[in-house]
Design an enzyme around this catalytic site. Structure first.
Site, PDB file in Angstrom:
ATOM      1  N   ASP A  24      27.591  16.022 -41.450  1.00 37.37           N
ATOM      2  CA  ASP A  24      28.088  16.889 -40.375  1.00 37.37           C
ATOM      3  C   ASP A  24      29.617  16.987 -40.394  1.00 37.37           C
ATOM      4  O   ASP A  24      30.302  16.039 -40.773  1.00 37.37           O
ATOM      5  CB  ASP A  24      27.615  16.319 -39.028  1.00 37.37           C
ATOM      6  CG  ASP A  24      27.708  17.353 -37.915  1.00 37.37           C
ATOM      7  OD1 ASP A  24      27.813  18.560 -38.210  1.00 37.37           O
ATOM      8  OD2 ASP A  24      27.678  16.944 -36.737  1.00 37.37           O
ATOM      9  N   TRP A  29      36.056  20.832 -40.410  1.00 31.21           N
ATOM     10  CA  TRP A  29      36.976  20.590 -41.531  1.00 31.21           C
ATOM     11  C   TRP A  29      37.700  21.887 -41.882  1.00 31.21           C
ATOM     12  O   TRP A  29      38.914  21.900 -42.084  1.00 31.21           O
ATOM     13  CB  TRP A  29      36.179  20.076 -42.736  1.00 31.21           C
ATOM     14  CG  TRP A  29      37.015  19.685 -43.917  1.00 31.21           C
ATOM     15  CD1 TRP A  29      37.518  18.448 -44.195  1.00 31.21           C
ATOM     16  CD2 TRP A  29      37.454  20.549 -44.981  1.00 31.21           C
ATOM     17  NE1 TRP A  29      38.234  18.475 -45.363  1.00 31.21           N
ATOM     18  CE2 TRP A  29      38.213  19.757 -45.874  1.00 31.21           C
ATOM     19  CE3 TRP A  29      37.277  21.898 -45.274  1.00 31.21           C
ATOM     20  CZ2 TRP A  29      38.781  20.267 -47.031  1.00 31.21           C
ATOM     21  CZ3 TRP A  29      37.849  22.415 -46.424  1.00 31.21           C
ATOM     22  CH2 TRP A  29      38.598  21.602 -47.286  1.00 31.21           C
ATOM     23  N   ARG A  37      34.414  28.937 -41.803  1.00 33.55           N
ATOM     24  CA  ARG A  37      33.515  27.786 -41.886  1.00 33.55           C
ATOM     25  C   ARG A  37      32.882  27.615 -43.270  1.00 33.55           C
ATOM     26  O   ARG A  37      32.616  26.504 -43.711  1.00 33.55           O
ATOM     27  CB  ARG A  37      32.411  27.907 -40.824  1.00 33.55           C
ATOM     28  CG  ARG A  37      32.912  27.779 -39.392  1.00 33.55           C
ATOM     29  CD  ARG A  37      31.776  28.045 -38.418  1.00 33.55           C
ATOM     30  NE  ARG A  37      30.670  27.111 -38.629  1.00 33.55           N
ATOM     31  CZ  ARG A  37      30.593  25.905 -38.067  1.00 33.55           C
ATOM     32  NH1 ARG A  37      31.541  25.492 -37.247  1.00 33.55           N
ATOM     33  NH2 ARG A  37      29.563  25.125 -38.305  1.00 33.55           N
ATOM     34  N   HIS A  41      31.710  24.332 -45.901  1.00 33.43           N
ATOM     35  CA  HIS A  41      30.416  24.077 -46.552  1.00 33.43           C
ATOM     36  C   HIS A  41      30.592  23.897 -48.063  1.00 33.43           C
ATOM     37  O   HIS A  41      29.920  23.070 -48.671  1.00 33.43           O
ATOM     38  CB  HIS A  41      29.437  25.216 -46.256  1.00 33.43           C
ATOM     39  CG  HIS A  41      29.075  25.319 -44.806  1.00 33.43           C
ATOM     40  ND1 HIS A  41      28.664  24.231 -44.066  1.00 33.43           N
ATOM     41  CD2 HIS A  41      29.068  26.371 -43.941  1.00 33.43           C
ATOM     42  CE1 HIS A  41      28.421  24.607 -42.815  1.00 33.43           C
ATOM     43  NE2 HIS A  41      28.668  25.899 -42.714  1.00 33.43           N
ATOM     44  N   SER A  69      19.017  22.516 -40.817  1.00 29.47           N
ATOM     45  CA  SER A  69      17.980  22.183 -39.829  1.00 29.47           C
ATOM     46  C   SER A  69      17.239  23.438 -39.374  1.00 29.47           C
ATOM     47  O   SER A  69      17.700  24.563 -39.596  1.00 29.47           O
ATOM     48  CB  SER A  69      18.623  21.508 -38.609  1.00 29.47           C
ATOM     49  OG  SER A  69      19.287  22.467 -37.804  1.00 29.47           O
ATOM     50  N   ASN A  72      19.493  25.494 -37.430  1.00 28.55           N
ATOM     51  CA  ASN A  72      20.680  26.122 -38.039  1.00 28.55           C
ATOM     52  C   ASN A  72      20.519  27.627 -38.299  1.00 28.55           C
ATOM     53  O   ASN A  72      21.499  28.322 -38.572  1.00 28.55           O
ATOM     54  CB  ASN A  72      21.088  25.400 -39.335  1.00 28.55           C
ATOM     55  CG  ASN A  72      21.691  24.029 -39.101  1.00 28.55           C
ATOM     56  OD1 ASN A  72      21.547  23.120 -39.908  1.00 28.55           O
ATOM     57  ND2 ASN A  72      22.394  23.841 -37.980  1.00 28.55           N
ATOM     58  N   TRP A  73      19.293  28.155 -38.177  1.00 25.09           N
ATOM     59  CA  TRP A  73      19.101  29.608 -38.297  1.00 25.09           C
ATOM     60  C   TRP A  73      19.811  30.334 -37.161  1.00 25.09           C
ATOM     61  O   TRP A  73      20.037  31.540 -37.236  1.00 25.09           O
ATOM     62  CB  TRP A  73      17.614  29.976 -38.275  1.00 25.09           C
ATOM     63  CG  TRP A  73      16.845  29.437 -39.433  1.00 25.09           C
ATOM     64  CD1 TRP A  73      15.957  28.391 -39.407  1.00 25.09           C
ATOM     65  CD2 TRP A  73      16.864  29.890 -40.793  1.00 25.09           C
ATOM     66  NE1 TRP A  73      15.439  28.160 -40.664  1.00 25.09           N
ATOM     67  CE2 TRP A  73      15.984  29.072 -41.537  1.00 25.09           C
ATOM     68  CE3 TRP A  73      17.558  30.905 -41.479  1.00 25.09           C
ATOM     69  CZ2 TRP A  73      15.763  29.236 -42.909  1.00 25.09           C
ATOM     70  CZ3 TRP A  73      17.332  31.069 -42.849  1.00 25.09           C
ATOM     71  CH2 TRP A  73      16.454  30.248 -43.540  1.00 25.09           C
ATOM     72  N   ARG A  75      22.779  30.132 -36.414  1.00 18.74           N
ATOM     73  CA  ARG A  75      24.200  30.359 -36.742  1.00 18.74           C
ATOM     74  C   ARG A  75      24.432  31.820 -37.154  1.00 18.74           C
ATOM     75  O   ARG A  75      23.486  32.523 -37.499  1.00 18.74           O
ATOM     76  CB  ARG A  75      24.602  29.415 -37.875  1.00 18.74           C
ATOM     77  CG  ARG A  75      24.511  27.978 -37.401  1.00 18.74           C
ATOM     78  CD  ARG A  75      25.101  27.025 -38.395  1.00 18.74           C
ATOM     79  NE  ARG A  75      25.073  25.676 -37.831  1.00 18.74           N
ATOM     80  CZ  ARG A  75      25.842  24.698 -38.228  1.00 18.74           C
ATOM     81  NH1 ARG A  75      26.704  24.885 -39.181  1.00 18.74           N
ATOM     82  NH2 ARG A  75      25.757  23.506 -37.665  1.00 18.74           N
ATOM     83  N   SER A 200      19.881  14.886 -33.673  1.00 17.95           N
ATOM     84  CA  SER A 200      19.687  16.297 -34.030  1.00 17.95           C
ATOM     85  C   SER A 200      18.373  16.562 -34.787  1.00 17.95           C
ATOM     86  O   SER A 200      18.356  17.313 -35.774  1.00 17.95           O
ATOM     87  CB  SER A 200      20.882  16.827 -34.830  1.00 17.95           C
ATOM     88  OG  SER A 200      22.069  16.721 -34.073  1.00 17.95           O
ATOM     89  N   GLU A 211      18.927   1.475 -38.767  1.00 14.66           N
ATOM     90  CA  GLU A 211      20.258   1.167 -38.239  1.00 14.66           C
ATOM     91  C   GLU A 211      21.046   2.480 -38.261  1.00 14.66           C
ATOM     92  O   GLU A 211      20.969   3.225 -39.249  1.00 14.66           O
ATOM     93  CB  GLU A 211      20.967   0.148 -39.146  1.00 14.66           C
ATOM     94  CG  GLU A 211      20.311  -1.206 -39.179  1.00 14.66           C
ATOM     95  CD  GLU A 211      20.298  -1.880 -37.815  1.00 14.66           C
ATOM     96  OE1 GLU A 211      21.334  -1.828 -37.112  1.00 14.66           O
ATOM     97  OE2 GLU A 211      19.251  -2.449 -37.449  1.00 14.66           O
TER      98      GLU A 211
END
Ligand code: IPE
Ligand code: IPE
Ligand code: MG
Length: 244
Positions: A24, A29, A37, A41, A69, A72-73, A75, A200, A211
């Site tokens: 993520d 970034w 964006r 990626h 995910s 994420n569609w 977006r 998520s 963990e």
């Protein structure tokens, strides 16, 4: 659990058998640099390649990465298109590279929603790497933990209605065999970059006793040394599984 011996760092400790990574922070970034964006990626894809190879080199047996995910569609179209182009590029590369590197690639998720080109490539990559004896790399694409569980329930219901499975046969173990990760061990360690404390919808069944380690760095900034540091942290965790 296995032992890690990394020649470069000479670090020795308990190595997780199965690592899950929520990669993520690509968008942030890029934003920090005033870039669209999709540039994040692209950098993230480079990190993915580096970290995958590192995991394989240090002896991780199973690595599951969250690439896209079911949510994420939602977006913007441009971003989804850029991600599809990166997947395609990666899959074409994987057809040669990972076969040579002895990595077995599996896709977790519902691939019918992907463009035909990507579906075909994904099938080819899985088949080409089928006989690899090295690390299993699960790429979660159009993956959602809840969908995966609902899908397993449907498959089980079908088997029961066709009398192939009795109600008394259904256990945690048999249930696991109907998940995308059939035959694989549960996840020992989940790493999420970008400082977000969220699951998520990632491997919610398989990581029930994992963990969790949240890393502040954004995914494109994540380096092999960060992974080594996290593995060291992991090896110091006391996993009690409800015991004492
Ligand atoms: C993860 O980075 C990559 C995908 C979800 C495909 P993000 O794109 O979620 O980056 P942030 O969280 O917006 O910074
Ligand atoms: C999770 O990241 C999915 C992937 C890394 C592929 P998201 O950025 O989509 O998750 P949220 O929106 O922070 O929960
Ligand atoms: Mg994100």
């Amino acid at each position: 659990m296995g032992l890690i011996f990394n020649k470069k760092t000479s670090y020795k400790g308990i190595l997780p058998v199965h690592i899950g990574i929520i990669m993520d922070g690509n968008g942030r970034w890029a934003k920090k640099r005033g870039l669209p964006r999709k540039f994040g990626h692209r950098e993230g894809a480079k990190t993915f390649r580096t970290i995958t190879r590192h995991c394989s080199n240090i002896g991780i047996k199973y690595l599951t990465v969250f690439a896209f995910s079911t949510e994420n569609w939602n977006r913007p179209f441009d971003e989804v298109t850029a991600l599809m182009a990166l997947f395609k590029q990666y899959l074409e590369e994987a057809l040669c590279d990972f076969r040579k590197e002895n990595i077995k690639i599996k896709f977790l998720g519902e691939r019918s929603r992907f463009p035909q080109e990507i579906r075909t490539l994904a099938d080819e990559v899985e088949t080409a790497s089928e006989d690899s004896s090295g690390m299993v790399l699960n790429i979660a694409m159009n993956y959602g933990g809840k969908d995966e569980i609902v899908n397993a329930v449907k498959l089980i219901a079908k088997e029961v209605s066709e009398k192939k499975l009795a109600l008394s046969d259904i256990s945690k173990e048999t249930f696991s065999n109907f998940l995308y990760t059939c035959g694989q061990p549960d996840v020992d360690l989940v790493i999420r970059t970008s400082g977000e404390f969220r699951i998520s919808n990632f491997l919610i069944w398989q990581a029930a006793y994992a963990e969790y380690i949240v890393e502040d760095k954004l995914w494109p900034d994540f380096k092999t040394d960060d992974l080594n540091r996290i593995l060291e942290l992991y090896s110091k965790r006391s996993r009690r599984f409800g015991g004492v």
